[in-house]
Design an enzyme around this catalytic site. Sequence first.
Site, PDB file in Angstrom:
ATOM      1  N   ASP A 157      17.987  -3.502  -8.632  1.00  0.00           N
ATOM      2  CA  ASP A 157      16.698  -4.101  -8.992  1.00  0.00           C
ATOM      3  C   ASP A 157      15.862  -4.377  -7.745  1.00  0.00           C
ATOM      4  O   ASP A 157      14.662  -4.635  -7.848  1.00  0.00           O
ATOM      5  CB  ASP A 157      16.924  -5.411  -9.754  1.00  0.00           C
ATOM      6  CG  ASP A 157      16.278  -5.401 -11.123  1.00  0.00           C
ATOM      7  OD1 ASP A 157      15.480  -4.485 -11.391  1.00  0.00           O
ATOM      8  OD2 ASP A 157      16.563  -6.319 -11.913  1.00  0.00           O
ATOM      9  N   LYS A 191      16.841  -1.362 -21.528  1.00  0.00           N
ATOM     10  CA  LYS A 191      17.465  -0.832 -20.307  1.00  0.00           C
ATOM     11  C   LYS A 191      18.817  -0.203 -20.649  1.00  0.00           C
ATOM     12  O   LYS A 191      19.136   0.892 -20.187  1.00  0.00           O
ATOM     13  CB  LYS A 191      17.643  -1.955 -19.275  1.00  0.00           C
ATOM     14  CG  LYS A 191      16.333  -2.379 -18.631  1.00  0.00           C
ATOM     15  CD  LYS A 191      16.465  -3.651 -17.806  1.00  0.00           C
ATOM     16  CE  LYS A 191      15.081  -4.094 -17.328  1.00  0.00           C
ATOM     17  NZ  LYS A 191      15.080  -5.384 -16.631  1.00  0.00           N
ATOM     18  N   GLN A 216      19.122 -10.152 -15.255  1.00  0.00           N
ATOM     19  CA  GLN A 216      17.809 -10.218 -15.898  1.00  0.00           C
ATOM     20  C   GLN A 216      17.156 -11.577 -15.612  1.00  0.00           C
ATOM     21  O   GLN A 216      17.764 -12.624 -15.825  1.00  0.00           O
ATOM     22  CB  GLN A 216      17.966 -10.004 -17.420  1.00  0.00           C
ATOM     23  CG  GLN A 216      16.668  -9.986 -18.193  1.00  0.00           C
ATOM     24  CD  GLN A 216      15.769  -8.802 -17.823  1.00  0.00           C
ATOM     25  OE1 GLN A 216      16.234  -7.679 -17.667  1.00  0.00           O
ATOM     26  NE2 GLN A 216      14.474  -9.063 -17.683  1.00  0.00           N
TER      27      GLN A 216
END
Length: 282
Positions: free
Chosen positions: A120, A53, A97
């Site tokens: 996200d 990412k 994450q």
Amino acid sequence: MSAKIIDGKALSIQVKQNLKAEVEKLKEQGVKPCLAVILAGADPASQVYVKNKIRSAEETGIISLSFYFDNDVTEEEIITTIKKLNDDKTVHGILVQLPLPKGLDETRVLKEISDEKDVDGFSAYSVGQLLLGREGFVSCTPLGVLELIKSTGETISGKDAVIIGRSNIVGKPLLALLLRENATVTICHSKTQNLAEKASRADILIAAIGKANFVGADMVKEGAIVIDVGINRVDGKLVGDVDFEAVKEKAKLITPVPGGVGPMTIAMLLNNTVISAKNSLK
Ligand code: NDP
């Protein structure tokens, strides 16, 4: 008939090229898109995902900030970092994450990310907005799946879509997204009866299970669009949830693993970050 491959890697490169141009424009307007990534613990898969990412963000001209914590980090420590990033006007996206180390409450942590920076799309607010058909960030894998289907030029409206898997990060948001596109959606899970029969009625079949080669040709309608979200490691090789070799003889269009949904997930994260940076101009 052998299916046409939906090339997620090529599509993601195209998306990133477009984003790069948008990032340049934003920079000319004094906004430098910036994504902050928080990683807690030493899960090897998470480390690889975060590395990819960050690399993709940098390739697109997006600034990335990383915050690494040990396995014994507390919820409070992560939340303190999130709050600082919420207040920092130069940061446009905040990503935590998952999974977090055992014992930490992911919902509580994600709730702290401000709605405007939840690139996200995992927070309860973002998921709620999606379900209500209101504006907000949509999680990246479902968004990537939708872009892959749209890239084929096939109509979604009125089609029968079957999703196998009902997780909060893939199956459920995908259900809302496909409904929004006017598909008729069925969602299957581990307690579904006659799964093969249900799956084989799908014009669009999406597998998000986490079981290598789970979807065989018997579960697929002739001429279906098959999207494989799964990532499984078998004998050191990455494979999806779909038995690619068997299913490609029956499907019309199919995504490979690797090179399908994975690259599009990252591209959609960058896209959400750029949207957030643009919103900051308003
Ligand atoms: P989860 O483990 O959270 O969910 C799996 C889902 O599959 C559950 O709903 C479960 O049902 C269902 N399931 C499990 N076994 C069966 C079965 N035998 N029959 C029918 N349904 C079953 O997984 P995720 O959604 O997080 O991920 C799914 C896969 O996608 C994984 O391989 C993951 O690595 C991959 N992934 C890939 C991404 C990408 O960018 N390409 C991003 C995110 C995930 P139940 O709810 O009843 O337990």
